[in-house]
Design a protein around this motif. Sequence first.
Motif, PDB file in Angstrom:
ATOM      1  N   GLY A 123      52.580  45.696  33.362  1.00 34.22           N
ATOM      2  CA  GLY A 123      51.262  45.526  32.742  1.00 34.22           C
ATOM      3  C   GLY A 123      50.912  46.788  31.972  1.00 34.22           C
ATOM      4  N   VAL A 124      49.967  46.661  31.060  1.00 35.79           N
ATOM      5  CA  VAL A 124      49.496  47.839  30.314  1.00 35.79           C
ATOM      6  C   VAL A 124      47.983  47.849  30.374  1.00 35.79           C
ATOM      7  CG1 VAL A 124      49.367  48.963  28.047  1.00 35.79           C
ATOM      8  CG2 VAL A 124      51.481  47.822  28.754  1.00 35.79           C
ATOM      9  N   LEU A 125      47.458  48.803  31.119  1.00 38.11           N
ATOM     10  CA  LEU A 125      46.010  48.956  31.274  1.00 38.11           C
ATOM     11  C   LEU A 125      45.581  50.142  30.421  1.00 38.11           C
ATOM     12  CD1 LEU A 125      45.642  48.401  35.100  1.00 38.11           C
ATOM     13  CD2 LEU A 125      44.304  47.207  33.370  1.00 38.11           C
ATOM     14  N   ILE A 126      44.688  49.895  29.468  1.00 42.03           N
ATOM     15  CA  ILE A 126      44.218  50.990  28.611  1.00 42.03           C
ATOM     16  C   ILE A 126      42.728  51.166  28.849  1.00 42.03           C
ATOM     17  CG2 ILE A 126      43.986  51.834  26.243  1.00 42.03           C
ATOM     18  CD1 ILE A 126      46.368  50.091  25.461  1.00 42.03           C
ATOM     19  N   LYS A 127      42.326  52.373  29.146  1.00 48.40           N
ATOM     20  CA  LYS A 127      40.930  52.675  29.490  1.00 48.40           C
ATOM     21  C   LYS A 127      40.011  52.278  28.343  1.00 48.40           C
ATOM     22  CE  LYS A 127      37.471  55.169  31.405  1.00 48.40           C
ATOM     23  NZ  LYS A 127      36.617  54.397  32.319  1.00 48.40           N
ATOM     24  N   HIS A 130      55.149  39.670  33.873  1.00 48.01           N
ATOM     25  CA  HIS A 130      54.453  40.616  32.999  1.00 48.01           C
ATOM     26  C   HIS A 130      53.162  40.039  32.448  1.00 48.01           C
ATOM     27  CE1 HIS A 130      55.343  38.894  28.988  1.00 48.01           C
ATOM     28  NE2 HIS A 130      56.551  38.650  29.408  1.00 48.01           N
ATOM     29  N   ALA A 131      52.185  40.933  32.270  1.00 50.24           N
ATOM     30  CA  ALA A 131      50.896  40.551  31.684  1.00 50.24           C
ATOM     31  C   ALA A 131      51.069  40.395  30.180  1.00 50.24           C
ATOM     32  CB  ALA A 131      49.861  41.631  31.998  1.00 50.24           C
ATOM     33  N   ARG A 132      50.041  39.787  29.515  1.00 48.78           N
ATOM     34  CA  ARG A 132      50.128  39.599  28.056  1.00 48.78           C
ATOM     35  C   ARG A 132      49.147  40.497  27.306  1.00 48.78           C
ATOM     36  NH1 ARG A 132      50.522  34.317  29.991  1.00 48.78           N
ATOM     37  NH2 ARG A 132      48.385  33.837  29.389  1.00 48.78           N
ATOM     38  N   TRP A 133      48.261  41.167  28.026  1.00 55.86           N
ATOM     39  CA  TRP A 133      47.378  42.132  27.344  1.00 55.86           C
ATOM     40  C   TRP A 133      48.252  43.229  26.750  1.00 55.86           C
ATOM     41  CZ3 TRP A 133      42.008  43.947  27.432  1.00 55.86           C
ATOM     42  CH2 TRP A 133      41.097  42.936  27.739  1.00 55.86           C
ATOM     43  N   ASN A 134      47.839  43.719  25.541  1.00 57.35           N
ATOM     44  CA  ASN A 134      48.599  44.805  24.859  1.00 57.35           C
ATOM     45  C   ASN A 134      50.064  44.373  24.681  1.00 57.35           C
ATOM     46  OD1 ASN A 134      46.243  46.589  24.958  1.00 57.35           O
ATOM     47  ND2 ASN A 134      46.629  46.605  27.165  1.00 57.35           N
ATOM     48  N   ARG A 135      50.246  43.204  24.109  1.00 57.74           N
ATOM     49  CA  ARG A 135      51.527  42.529  24.091  1.00 57.74           C
ATOM     50  C   ARG A 135      52.655  43.292  23.396  1.00 57.74           C
ATOM     51  NH1 ARG A 135      53.346  37.093  25.194  1.00 57.74           N
ATOM     52  NH2 ARG A 135      55.570  37.442  25.494  1.00 57.74           N
ATOM     53  N   TYR A 160      38.739  49.782  38.160  1.00 56.64           N
ATOM     54  CA  TYR A 160      38.740  48.750  39.215  1.00 56.64           C
ATOM     55  C   TYR A 160      40.025  47.935  39.177  1.00 56.64           C
ATOM     56  CZ  TYR A 160      34.001  49.987  40.369  1.00 56.64           C
ATOM     57  OH  TYR A 160      32.911  50.686  40.787  1.00 56.64           O
ATOM     58  N   ILE A 161      40.471  47.583  37.968  1.00 61.60           N
ATOM     59  CA  ILE A 161      41.706  46.782  37.873  1.00 61.60           C
ATOM     60  C   ILE A 161      42.904  47.630  38.307  1.00 61.60           C
ATOM     61  CG2 ILE A 161      43.244  45.506  36.352  1.00 61.60           C
ATOM     62  CD1 ILE A 161      40.911  44.885  34.565  1.00 61.60           C
ATOM     63  N   ALA A 162      42.991  48.852  37.811  1.00 58.41           N
ATOM     64  CA  ALA A 162      44.151  49.704  38.111  1.00 58.41           C
ATOM     65  C   ALA A 162      44.294  49.916  39.612  1.00 58.41           C
ATOM     66  CB  ALA A 162      44.006  51.053  37.396  1.00 58.41           C
ATOM     67  N   VAL A 208      51.696  36.356  32.866  1.00 59.94           N
ATOM     68  CA  VAL A 208      50.337  36.067  33.341  1.00 59.94           C
ATOM     69  C   VAL A 208      49.360  36.655  32.297  1.00 59.94           C
ATOM     70  CG1 VAL A 208      50.902  36.004  35.804  1.00 59.94           C
ATOM     71  CG2 VAL A 208      50.340  38.206  34.713  1.00 59.94           C
ATOM     72  N   PRO A 209      48.094  36.222  32.335  1.00 65.78           N
ATOM     73  CA  PRO A 209      47.162  36.712  31.304  1.00 65.78           C
ATOM     74  C   PRO A 209      47.062  38.242  31.269  1.00 65.78           C
ATOM     75  CG  PRO A 209      46.208  34.849  32.467  1.00 65.78           C
ATOM     76  CD  PRO A 209      47.485  35.189  33.180  1.00 65.78           C
ATOM     77  N   GLY A 210      46.721  38.818  32.461  1.00 64.48           N
ATOM     78  CA  GLY A 210      46.513  40.267  32.472  1.00 64.48           C
ATOM     79  C   GLY A 210      47.036  40.886  33.761  1.00 64.48           C
ATOM     80  N   SER A 211      46.878  42.196  33.872  1.00 67.01           N
ATOM     81  CA  SER A 211      47.431  42.932  35.019  1.00 67.01           C
ATOM     82  C   SER A 211      46.801  42.500  36.340  1.00 67.01           C
ATOM     83  CB  SER A 211      47.221  44.433  34.807  1.00 67.01           C
ATOM     84  OG  SER A 211      47.953  44.856  33.665  1.00 67.01           O
ATOM     85  N   TRP A 212      45.512  42.080  36.261  1.00 67.66           N
ATOM     86  CA  TRP A 212      44.843  41.636  37.485  1.00 67.66           C
ATOM     87  C   TRP A 212      45.614  40.531  38.186  1.00 67.66           C
ATOM     88  CZ3 TRP A 212      40.750  43.362  40.341  1.00 67.66           C
ATOM     89  CH2 TRP A 212      40.219  42.485  41.290  1.00 67.66           C
ATOM     90  N   MET A 218      33.965  51.046  33.444  1.00 65.06           N
ATOM     91  CA  MET A 218      34.736  51.330  34.670  1.00 65.06           C
ATOM     92  C   MET A 218      35.725  50.199  34.970  1.00 65.06           C
ATOM     93  SD  MET A 218      33.917  54.170  36.111  1.00 65.06           S
ATOM     94  CE  MET A 218      34.276  53.929  37.855  1.00 65.06           C
ATOM     95  N   HIS A 219      35.797  49.211  34.083  1.00 67.80           N
ATOM     96  CA  HIS A 219      36.668  48.034  34.308  1.00 67.80           C
ATOM     97  C   HIS A 219      38.101  48.489  34.621  1.00 67.80           C
ATOM     98  CE1 HIS A 219      38.056  43.935  32.625  1.00 67.80           C
ATOM     99  NE2 HIS A 219      37.645  43.806  33.853  1.00 67.80           N
ATOM    100  N   PHE A 220      38.576  49.394  33.820  1.00 68.15           N
ATOM    101  CA  PHE A 220      39.957  49.917  33.918  1.00 68.15           C
ATOM    102  C   PHE A 220      40.238  50.428  35.331  1.00 68.15           C
ATOM    103  CE2 PHE A 220      43.598  52.427  32.541  1.00 68.15           C
ATOM    104  CZ  PHE A 220      43.527  53.590  33.293  1.00 68.15           C
TER     105      PHE A 220
HETATM  106  O1  LIG Z   1      46.477  43.908  31.565  1.00 64.09           O
HETATM  107  C1  LIG Z   1      45.328  44.230  31.232  1.00 64.09           C
HETATM  108  N1  LIG Z   1      44.277  43.435  31.590  1.00 64.09           N
HETATM  109  C2  LIG Z   1      43.012  43.764  31.247  1.00 64.09           C
HETATM  110  N2  LIG Z   1      41.999  42.943  31.609  1.00 64.09           N
HETATM  111  C3  LIG Z   1      42.237  41.548  32.010  1.00 64.09           C
HETATM  112  C4  LIG Z   1      42.464  41.417  33.511  1.00 64.09           C
HETATM  113  O2  LIG Z   1      43.726  41.975  33.846  1.00 64.09           O
HETATM  114  C5  LIG Z   1      42.444  39.932  33.911  1.00 64.09           C
HETATM  115  O3  LIG Z   1      43.473  39.250  33.200  1.00 64.09           O
HETATM  116  C6  LIG Z   1      41.108  39.267  33.602  1.00 64.09           C
HETATM  117  O4  LIG Z   1      40.071  40.049  34.190  1.00 64.09           O
HETATM  118  C7  LIG Z   1      41.041  37.853  34.157  1.00 64.09           C
HETATM  119  O5  LIG Z   1      41.297  37.849  35.532  1.00 64.09           O
HETATM  120  C8  LIG Z   1      42.759  44.959  30.524  1.00 64.09           C
HETATM  121  N3  LIG Z   1      41.456  45.377  30.177  1.00 64.09           N
HETATM  122  O6  LIG Z   1      40.452  44.692  30.530  1.00 64.09           O
HETATM  123  O7  LIG Z   1      41.263  46.471  29.516  1.00 64.09           O
HETATM  124  C9  LIG Z   1      43.884  45.782  30.152  1.00 64.09           C
HETATM  125  O8  LIG Z   1      43.768  46.845  29.496  1.00 64.09           O
HETATM  126  N4  LIG Z   1      45.119  45.367  30.521  1.00 64.09           N
END
Ligand SMILES: O=c1[nH]c(NC[C@H](O)[C@H](O)[C@H](O)CO)c([N+](=O)[O-])c(=O)[nH]1
Length: 159
Positions: free
Chosen positions: A84-88, A24-29, A96-98, A58-62, A92-94
């Motif tokens: 993971g939790v991706l919030i717009k 699991h990612a840690r963004w939006n913990r 591309y990651i999603a 992991v740090p984030g969803s990416w 356009m970052h959201f």
């Molecule tokens: O899991 C998330 N990662 C996010 N970004 C970090 C990304 O997943 C990577 O961890 C980062 O780019 C380093 O590789 C998010 N936003 O940027 O909004 C988000 O909403 N959620």
Amino acid sequence: ADASLKGAMPETHDGRSLRIGVVHARWNRAVIDKLVFGVRQALHDCNVPNDNIVVQTVPGSWELPGAAAELISGSDFDAIIAIGVLIKGETMHFEYIADAVSQGLMRVQVDKCIPVTFGVLTVLTEEQAMARAGMSAGGHNHGEDWGFAAVEMGLKRKL
Ligand SMILES: O=c1[nH]c(NC[C@H](O)[C@H](O)[C@H](O)CO)c([N+](=O)[O-])c(=O)[nH]1
């Protein structure tokens, strides 16, 4: 909202024999932790032994697809749940990651022939994220659905 047509009715299966990896990612913990709790509840309901559940962050969803592939090549799991939790935001970052993360997790699932449950919320507002983690009135914790799906698919692999 049971009356709604959406959602697969979760089925409990006997998961005693399964090994499940959760990454699991840690963004939006705060939302992540609630989703992970829901996953654990479902795995418990299916009798998956706690020792058979390996959780990695992991740090984030990416980072989820790479970590899922790494988990799979490092040990034998019957299923992986990627959360993971991706919030717009306002860019356009959201998007591309999603897109990359969903394609990446699907590729891992197909290439490695291991079920990878898609537990990535892609939402437009924090309220939408909280509702889907069962953190607001009338919400439902989708983590539970992901736990049941992982057990069902993990067992299919053993058939
Ligand atoms: O899991 C998330 N990662 C996010 N970004 C970090 C990304 O997943 C990577 O961890 C980062 O780019 C380093 O590789 C998010 N936003 O940027 O909004 C988000 O909403 N959620």
